[in-house]
Design a protein around this motif. Structure first.
Motif, PDB file in Angstrom:
ATOM      1  N   LEU A 230     104.951  53.956  26.580  1.00  0.00           N
ATOM      2  CA  LEU A 230     106.362  53.886  26.962  1.00  0.00           C
ATOM      3  C   LEU A 230     106.521  53.814  28.475  1.00  0.00           C
ATOM      4  CD1 LEU A 230     107.824  56.623  24.580  1.00  0.00           C
ATOM      5  CD2 LEU A 230     108.150  54.155  24.368  1.00  0.00           C
ATOM      6  N   ASN A 231     107.595  53.176  28.928  1.00  0.00           N
ATOM      7  CA  ASN A 231     107.911  53.184  30.347  1.00  0.00           C
ATOM      8  C   ASN A 231     108.981  54.240  30.627  1.00  0.00           C
ATOM      9  OD1 ASN A 231     110.297  52.059  29.390  1.00  0.00           O
ATOM     10  ND2 ASN A 231     109.836  49.995  30.122  1.00  0.00           N
ATOM     11  N   ARG A 232     109.492  54.275  31.850  1.00  0.00           N
ATOM     12  CA  ARG A 232     110.473  55.303  32.227  1.00  0.00           C
ATOM     13  C   ARG A 232     111.720  55.229  31.333  1.00  0.00           C
ATOM     14  NH1 ARG A 232     112.119  58.054  36.957  1.00  0.00           N
ATOM     15  NH2 ARG A 232     113.909  59.342  36.378  1.00  0.00           N
ATOM     16  N   ARG A 233     112.191  54.026  31.055  1.00  0.00           N
ATOM     17  CA  ARG A 233     113.372  53.868  30.214  1.00  0.00           C
ATOM     18  C   ARG A 233     113.113  54.409  28.811  1.00  0.00           C
ATOM     19  NH1 ARG A 233     115.692  50.143  26.616  1.00  0.00           N
ATOM     20  NH2 ARG A 233     117.944  49.835  26.895  1.00  0.00           N
ATOM     21  N   GLY A 234     111.951  54.038  28.246  1.00  0.00           N
ATOM     22  CA  GLY A 234     111.600  54.518  26.920  1.00  0.00           C
ATOM     23  C   GLY A 234     111.478  56.028  26.867  1.00  0.00           C
ATOM     24  N   LEU A 235     110.898  56.622  27.907  1.00  0.00           N
ATOM     25  CA  LEU A 235     110.760  58.078  27.972  1.00  0.00           C
ATOM     26  C   LEU A 235     112.127  58.756  28.037  1.00  0.00           C
ATOM     27  CD1 LEU A 235     107.741  58.490  30.399  1.00  0.00           C
ATOM     28  CD2 LEU A 235     107.858  59.364  28.057  1.00  0.00           C
ATOM     29  N   ASP A 236     113.015  58.203  28.860  1.00  0.00           N
ATOM     30  CA  ASP A 236     114.360  58.786  28.984  1.00  0.00           C
ATOM     31  C   ASP A 236     115.076  58.778  27.638  1.00  0.00           C
ATOM     32  OD1 ASP A 236     114.009  59.281  31.657  1.00  0.00           O
ATOM     33  OD2 ASP A 236     115.113  57.520  32.350  1.00  0.00           O
ATOM     34  N   ILE A 237     114.941  57.673  26.897  1.00  0.00           N
ATOM     35  CA  ILE A 237     115.586  57.574  25.581  1.00  0.00           C
ATOM     36  C   ILE A 237     115.012  58.614  24.626  1.00  0.00           C
ATOM     37  CG2 ILE A 237     115.844  56.116  23.537  1.00  0.00           C
ATOM     38  CD1 ILE A 237     115.987  53.704  25.427  1.00  0.00           C
ATOM     39  N   ARG A 238     113.673  58.720  24.595  1.00  0.00           N
ATOM     40  CA  ARG A 238     113.039  59.674  23.687  1.00  0.00           C
ATOM     41  C   ARG A 238     113.382  61.113  24.063  1.00  0.00           C
ATOM     42  NH1 ARG A 238     112.683  55.251  22.448  1.00  0.00           N
ATOM     43  NH2 ARG A 238     111.077  54.176  21.257  1.00  0.00           N
ATOM     44  N   MET A 239     113.432  61.404  25.367  1.00  0.00           N
ATOM     45  CA  MET A 239     113.755  62.763  25.808  1.00  0.00           C
ATOM     46  C   MET A 239     115.178  63.133  25.380  1.00  0.00           C
ATOM     47  SD  MET A 239     112.450  65.409  27.439  1.00  0.00           S
ATOM     48  CE  MET A 239     111.234  64.921  28.692  1.00  0.00           C
ATOM     49  N   GLN A 240     116.102  62.215  25.551  1.00  0.00           N
ATOM     50  CA  GLN A 240     117.486  62.474  25.138  1.00  0.00           C
ATOM     51  C   GLN A 240     117.579  62.693  23.634  1.00  0.00           C
ATOM     52  OE1 GLN A 240     119.594  59.086  26.682  1.00  0.00           O
ATOM     53  NE2 GLN A 240     119.231  59.658  28.817  1.00  0.00           N
ATOM     54  N   GLU A 241     116.821  61.891  22.883  1.00  0.00           N
ATOM     55  CA  GLU A 241     116.818  62.053  21.424  1.00  0.00           C
ATOM     56  C   GLU A 241     116.267  63.410  21.023  1.00  0.00           C
ATOM     57  OE1 GLU A 241     114.439  58.858  20.097  1.00  0.00           O
ATOM     58  OE2 GLU A 241     116.047  57.361  20.173  1.00  0.00           O
ATOM     59  N   LYS A 242     115.167  63.835  21.668  1.00  0.00           N
ATOM     60  CA  LYS A 242     114.546  65.105  21.313  1.00  0.00           C
ATOM     61  C   LYS A 242     115.453  66.282  21.659  1.00  0.00           C
ATOM     62  CE  LYS A 242     111.218  65.573  19.679  1.00  0.00           C
ATOM     63  NZ  LYS A 242     110.889  65.562  18.240  1.00  0.00           N
ATOM     64  N   VAL A 243     116.126  66.216  22.795  1.00  0.00           N
ATOM     65  CA  VAL A 243     117.049  67.288  23.180  1.00  0.00           C
ATOM     66  C   VAL A 243     118.200  67.370  22.181  1.00  0.00           C
ATOM     67  CG1 VAL A 243     118.762  67.986  24.901  1.00  0.00           C
ATOM     68  CG2 VAL A 243     116.473  67.290  25.632  1.00  0.00           C
ATOM     69  N   LYS A 244     118.757  66.228  21.848  1.00  0.00           N
ATOM     70  CA  LYS A 244     119.866  66.186  20.883  1.00  0.00           C
ATOM     71  C   LYS A 244     119.428  66.731  19.530  1.00  0.00           C
ATOM     72  CE  LYS A 244     123.072  62.925  18.663  1.00  0.00           C
ATOM     73  NZ  LYS A 244     123.457  61.484  18.551  1.00  0.00           N
ATOM     74  N   SER A 245     118.247  66.323  19.081  1.00  0.00           N
ATOM     75  CA  SER A 245     117.733  66.774  17.790  1.00  0.00           C
ATOM     76  C   SER A 245     117.422  68.264  17.805  1.00  0.00           C
ATOM     77  CB  SER A 245     116.468  65.982  17.432  1.00  0.00           C
ATOM     78  OG  SER A 245     115.889  66.460  16.246  1.00  0.00           O
ATOM     79  N   SER A 246     116.872  68.752  18.917  1.00  0.00           N
ATOM     80  CA  SER A 246     116.536  70.168  19.035  1.00  0.00           C
ATOM     81  C   SER A 246     117.782  71.046  18.957  1.00  0.00           C
ATOM     82  CB  SER A 246     115.791  70.427  20.350  1.00  0.00           C
ATOM     83  OG  SER A 246     115.496  71.789  20.500  1.00  0.00           O
ATOM     84  N   ILE A 247     118.830  70.635  19.638  1.00  0.00           N
ATOM     85  CA  ILE A 247     120.081  71.400  19.637  1.00  0.00           C
ATOM     86  C   ILE A 247     120.696  71.441  18.237  1.00  0.00           C
ATOM     87  CG2 ILE A 247     122.453  71.440  20.511  1.00  0.00           C
ATOM     88  CD1 ILE A 247     121.359  70.280  23.132  1.00  0.00           C
ATOM     89  N   SER A 248     120.628  70.308  17.510  1.00  0.00           N
ATOM     90  CA  SER A 248     121.261  70.244  16.187  1.00  0.00           C
ATOM     91  C   SER A 248     120.412  70.891  15.097  1.00  0.00           C
ATOM     92  CB  SER A 248     121.548  68.787  15.817  1.00  0.00           C
ATOM     93  OG  SER A 248     120.345  68.046  15.726  1.00  0.00           O
ATOM     94  N   SER A 249     119.079  70.832  15.229  1.00  0.00           N
ATOM     95  CA  SER A 249     118.203  71.338  14.171  1.00  0.00           C
ATOM     96  C   SER A 249     117.639  72.720  14.454  1.00  0.00           C
ATOM     97  CB  SER A 249     117.042  70.365  13.951  1.00  0.00           C
ATOM     98  OG  SER A 249     116.182  70.347  15.079  1.00  0.00           O
ATOM     99  N   GLY A 250     117.656  73.123  15.734  1.00  0.00           N
ATOM    100  CA  GLY A 250     117.069  74.406  16.102  1.00  0.00           C
ATOM    101  C   GLY A 250     115.561  74.368  16.264  1.00  0.00           C
ATOM    102  N   LYS A 251     114.966  73.166  16.188  1.00  0.00           N
ATOM    103  CA  LYS A 251     113.519  73.022  16.353  1.00  0.00           C
ATOM    104  C   LYS A 251     113.199  72.638  17.798  1.00  0.00           C
ATOM    105  CE  LYS A 251     112.610  71.643  11.570  1.00  0.00           C
ATOM    106  NZ  LYS A 251     112.050  70.591  10.678  1.00  0.00           N
ATOM    107  N   ASP A 252     112.384  73.449  18.433  1.00  0.00           N
ATOM    108  CA  ASP A 252     112.038  73.196  19.826  1.00  0.00           C
ATOM    109  C   ASP A 252     110.908  72.171  19.938  1.00  0.00           C
ATOM    110  OD1 ASP A 252     113.933  75.068  20.474  1.00  0.00           O
ATOM    111  OD2 ASP A 252     112.501  76.719  20.658  1.00  0.00           O
ATOM    112  N   PHE A 253     110.728  71.666  21.132  1.00  0.00           N
ATOM    113  CA  PHE A 253     109.634  70.753  21.419  1.00  0.00           C
ATOM    114  C   PHE A 253     109.121  71.064  22.815  1.00  0.00           C
ATOM    115  CE2 PHE A 253     113.336  68.776  23.241  1.00  0.00           C
ATOM    116  CZ  PHE A 253     112.895  68.147  24.387  1.00  0.00           C
ATOM    117  N   ALA A 254     108.078  70.389  23.227  1.00  0.00           N
ATOM    118  CA  ALA A 254     107.510  70.616  24.560  1.00  0.00           C
ATOM    119  C   ALA A 254     107.307  69.284  25.259  1.00  0.00           C
ATOM    120  CB  ALA A 254     106.187  71.368  24.458  1.00  0.00           C
ATOM    121  N   ALA A 255     107.297  69.329  26.575  1.00  0.00           N
ATOM    122  CA  ALA A 255     107.041  68.128  27.374  1.00  0.00           C
ATOM    123  C   ALA A 255     106.092  68.478  28.514  1.00  0.00           C
ATOM    124  CB  ALA A 255     108.342  67.544  27.911  1.00  0.00           C
TER     125      ALA A 255
END
Length: 379
Positions: A230-255
């Motif tokens: 992934l490039n910077r754009r792809g990473l930004d998209i995935r990071m936003q998705e993971k944050v959104k998913s973590s907040i809604s599901s309660g499942k944490d992740f790491a970076a």
């Protein structure tokens, strides 16, 4: 004048197309979707080769009947697997929404594919003639051929249903073109019912892969052109998705944020070509260590970022240590300075923290820089 069978022409050009796609899609081969895409191409190519072997064995049963037996066995064995790979590929373009429902759907597909492998193998090993058999050099359909054929048609139809049912989970910029693969596979399967002398199912899958290649695999704006991650754009998209998913599901992740130490030494001493190779080697190291369950990307220059699901601090530390060892080994092999390594900053994202993706990114970036200061003895 030599008359060439229509199936020979179709199989030849379809195989040629698949081989070309395999050659030219290497830029994304390190990404999960690149590997899944390659799996579809390879499986379809194997099925086409098997179908060709089967026809040759039928035409010349006195000498090549064994080719027909091998070819048709592989076709009956792998038909559902090809469709299963298509599901895996479509999943790569989806976010974390409706994951539980998608998992149930996917498990049902997997069970059918595994059950098919078991029954086809048993039938062939013990000559039970369930699905196909040969008698006097001629090919015959078995007593359960039609039942299996109906299930295969349903299987392919449900692939399109899967894509439509979970279309809301497909990332917005990919919603339309991803549907081409299941749609064309279904059209090919339906046409094959009326054109028994042509295997249009594989041609339909191949055409779908061609469209996906032109629209995504060959020019995905989220892929780093040098490394295939992934490039910077792809990473930004995935990071936003993971944050959104973590907040809604309660499942944490790491970076984990990584910066290559003394990378300039490689460019200065060995040239920029060696520097580009080093970036590719490090990207490959990260992909091998963190695997399919992580988003790996080049943040920029000699910086990388890895996003992993629900990993403990102990697991992350262990993997980072593996990265250090792998880079040290690569340094010895490629003649880099022994000081070449990576500085890392990592953090678990807490779903109750309220941090935005940008804020979380800044935290791990700062932690990485602190370790880099330590490595370079900056005061």
């Amino acid at each position: 004048m030599i008359e060439v069978e229509s199936w020979v022409i179709l199989n030849f050009f379809t195989s040629f197309l698949l081989i070309l796609l395999l050659i030219f899609q290497n830029a994304t081969s390190r990404l999960q979707k690149g590997r899944k895409y390659s799996a579809i191409l390879i499986c379809t190519l194997v099925l086409l080769a098997s179908e060709s072997l089967g026809r040759i064995g039928e035409i010349y049963p006195d000498h090549y009947l064994f080719l027909a037996k091998i070819g048709y066995f592989l076709i009956f064995l792998l038909d559902p697997v090809d469709t299963l790979f298509a599901i895996y590929y479509m999943d790569c373009w989806m976010d974390d929404g409706k994951r539980r429902a998608r998992n149930i759907f996917r498990i049902a597909f997997e069970l059918f594919a595994v059950t098919n492998v078991i029954f086809v193998t048993i039938s062939s090993l013990f000559n039970l003639k369930w699905f196909f058999y040969f008698d006097g050099g001629a090919y015959y359909r078995g007593e359960y051929f039609l039942i299996r054929a109906i299930f295969i048609m349903i299987f392919i139809f449900l692939l399109l249903v899967y894509a439509i049912a979970f279309r809301s989970s497909i990332m917005s910029e990919y919603k339309t073109m991803v549907l081409f693969l299941p749609a064309l596979a279904l059209i090919g399967a339906v046409l094959q019912v009326f054109l028994s002398n042509l295997d249009t199912t594989y041609a339909g899958i191949s055409l779908g892969c061609l469209i996906l290649f032109f629209f995504y695999q060959s020019r995905d704006v989220n892929v780093d052109y040098l490394t295939g991650v992934l490039n910077r754009r792809g990473l930004d998209i995935r990071m936003q998705e993971k944050v959104k998913s973590s907040i809604s599901s309660g499942k944490d992740f790491a970076a984990i944020m990584m910066d290559v130490d003394h990378f300039k030494d490689i460019n200065d001493n060995l040239g920029h070509h060696a520097g580009d190779k080093a970036i590719k080697v490090i990207a490959n190291v990260l992909e091998e260590i963190f695997g399919d369950n992580a988003y790996i990307g080049r943040f920029g220059g000699d910086e990388f970022c890895v996003i992993v699901d629900e990993a403990t601090d102990e697991i992350i530390k262990e993997k980072i240590e593996k990265v250090h060892r792998a880079i040290a080994k690569a340094a010895r092999k490629n003649g880099w300075s022994q000081d070449v390594d990576v500085s890392c900053g990592y953090r678990q994202y807490n779903h109750d923290s309220g941090l935005t993706a940008k804020q979380f990114q800044e935290i791990i970036d700062r932690l990485m820089y602190l370790e880099k200061q330590e490595h370079h003895k900056i005061t």
